[in-house]
Every structure is written in structure tokens, then in C-alpha cells.
Write an enzyme that holds these catalytic residues in place. Sequence first.
Site, PDB file in Angstrom:
ATOM      1  N   ASN A   9       0.971  -1.260   0.102  1.00 35.76           N
ATOM      2  CA  ASN A   9       0.042  -0.039  -0.091  1.00 35.76           C
ATOM      3  C   ASN A   9       1.116   1.240  -0.049  1.00 35.76           C
ATOM      4  OD1 ASN A   9      -1.801   2.002   0.397  1.00 35.76           O
ATOM      5  ND2 ASN A   9      -2.202   1.438   2.687  1.00 35.76           N
ATOM      6  N   LYS A  11      -0.017   4.391  -0.359  1.00 34.18           N
ATOM      7  CA  LYS A  11      -0.530   5.684   0.468  1.00 34.18           C
ATOM      8  C   LYS A  11      -0.375   6.935  -0.455  1.00 34.18           C
ATOM      9  CE  LYS A  11       0.269   3.328   4.837  1.00 34.18           C
ATOM     10  NZ  LYS A  11       0.224   3.382   6.267  1.00 34.18           N
ATOM     11  N   HIS A  97      -9.433   1.072   4.893  1.00 34.62           N
ATOM     12  CA  HIS A  97      -7.992   1.032   5.573  1.00 34.62           C
ATOM     13  C   HIS A  97      -8.404   1.978   6.854  1.00 34.62           C
ATOM     14  CE1 HIS A  97      -4.008   2.483   6.624  1.00 34.62           C
ATOM     15  NE2 HIS A  97      -3.833   1.378   5.526  1.00 34.62           N
ATOM     16  N   GLU A  99      -6.820   4.543   7.907  1.00 37.22           N
ATOM     17  CA  GLU A  99      -6.734   6.089   7.400  1.00 37.22           C
ATOM     18  C   GLU A  99      -7.875   6.520   6.878  1.00 37.22           C
ATOM     19  OE1 GLU A  99      -2.840   5.547   5.352  1.00 37.22           O
ATOM     20  OE2 GLU A  99      -1.849   4.943   7.560  1.00 37.22           O
ATOM     21  N   GLU A 169      -5.402  -5.234  10.545  1.00 38.71           N
ATOM     22  CA  GLU A 169      -4.118  -4.106  10.728  1.00 38.71           C
ATOM     23  C   GLU A 169      -4.590  -3.689  12.142  1.00 38.71           C
ATOM     24  OE1 GLU A 169      -2.492  -3.011   6.856  1.00 38.71           O
ATOM     25  OE2 GLU A 169      -4.222  -1.749   7.107  1.00 38.71           O
ATOM     26  N   GLY A 175       2.191   2.295  10.840  1.00 39.81           N
ATOM     27  CA  GLY A 175       3.237   3.230  10.688  1.00 39.81           C
ATOM     28  C   GLY A 175       3.931   3.640  12.076  1.00 39.81           C
ATOM     29  N   SER A 215       3.644  -2.211  10.370  1.00 34.21           N
ATOM     30  CA  SER A 215       4.905  -2.167  10.502  1.00 34.21           C
ATOM     31  C   SER A 215       5.622  -3.563  10.325  1.00 34.21           C
ATOM     32  CB  SER A 215       5.283  -1.901  12.138  1.00 34.21           C
ATOM     33  OG  SER A 215       4.770  -0.433  12.495  1.00 34.21           O
TER      34      SER A 215
END
Length: 252
Positions: A9, A11, A97, A99, A169, A175, A215
Site C-alpha cells: 500500500n 498510500k 483502511h 486511515e 491491521e 506506521g 509495521s
Amino acid sequence: MRKNIVAGNWKMNKTLDEGIQLAEEVDKLVAQGVPDNTEVIIAPPYIHLAELSKRINTKRVHLSAQNCASEPTGAYTGEISAAMVKSTGAEYVIIGHSERRKYYGETNAILKKKIELALENQLNPIYCCGEVLDQRNANQHFEVVKSQISDALFFLSEEEFSKIIIAYEPVWAIGTGVTASPEQAQEMHAYIRQLVTDRYGEQVAENITILYGGSCKPSNAKELFSNKDVDGGLIGGASLKAGDFYAIIQSV
Ligand code: PEP
């Protein structure tokens, strides 16, 4: 048979030229070989998809969008529909996702509509779920993941559900450099597979691919992927360097 998948991904990273360079590097490395029964996917920004589908071997490195609209077509300025994604040559779309949930207010109800549209347009959804740190600390992580999955996916028929890839996730690992332990990942993946068993039966649950994301990097991928219910990964930061991404693919 259950497929292993490693998906990158990207992003909101890489200009078109940079994206072409990265995709071509990944394609070249993947051409050297990947573990048996493993599919490689990259999810660049939307505007790179059509160009990348001409530049790389998409039978080897499959393309995914990072999102799609929750409406099929019309006056939704700035949105990209599932049909448009499909028309670029992409085969997959990431939906839900964390985010998107956090910054764009995407709820399970909205994500359900996106799942429907993705499937109507012959895209395979990579559906993300996972708890935030407070929810894990309050021991609510199983309940959170259960509702994310059941609210957005369990309306599907068995045939439709078989096209879904689930990515667990934990938001506290995305991240942050903090990775879920192999035990934490396996525990949640087994729980998700059990949810699927309860809803669709053992055969469907056995065949569904469940990815870990958060991560994941070359130094921890092998340990995470060696768990029996972890079928590969959704990779953010480490997918932006072709060598690291390929090392993760080799760890499946
Ligand atoms: C992600 O955003 O899907 C992700 C897993 O990011 P990272 O690998 O950078 O934690």
C-alpha cells in the site's frame, strides 16, 4: 487452496515518474521468483494505475486501488468509482483502511456499499479491519473486529464472500514501528477465521486469505507469516523500497 498474498500500500507517496520506477523495480525482482502459491499486489495512487498497467507484467505484479467511491457514478466531485478502477486494469481494491476510517469518516455502513460496488465491478476487495490502542487496552479488540467484519461483509453470499481478502491491521501498529507480536497476530487471525467458519462454514474459512498489516518489515515478516492463520501481509512503509518489499515477499 488458500493463496498467500503480499500487497504493498503506497498510500499518498510517489509522483508518476517515481511510481513507474518503483513498480518496474518490483516487477524485475518478482520476475526472479516468488514462493509457491504467492500473489504479489501493489496499490499505487489511483492516477498511476492505468500507466503502470502498461509498464509492468500485471500477471506477475497485480494492481490494486487504495479506495473506491461508495456511489456508482454521477455528481461526486473528486471521487473515483469502482468501474473506473476496473477500467485501468486493476484487479483489487483496498476498502476500509484505518486511515480512511479515521480521516474520512468511513463507517462500516459506507464500507458495505463500497464492497458491493467493488464486487459488482469484478474487483477483489482487500477489506481492512483492526482496533485502536484504547480498544485493545480495554480488551474490546475482538468485539471491534467482529463488528467491522460482520457489518460490512456478512451480508454477502458465499460465492461473493469467497472473493474477499481480509487484512487485520491493528491501528496501533500502522506506521508506528510497533508490530503486533506473532502471538497477537495469530490469535486475531484465528478468531477471524472462526467468525468466517460460523457464518459461511469450514470450507470457505479454510480458503480465505487473511493478511497481517502494521509495521511489517524484512526483519519481522518471517516470524509473522509463519503462523498458520497468517497468509501474508499488507505492507505500507516497507513497500516503498523495492528491495525491502521483495525481501518481505520472500518471507511468505
Ligand atoms: C498500512 O498502512 O496498511 C500499513 C500496514 O502500514 P505500515 O506497514 O507502514 O505500518
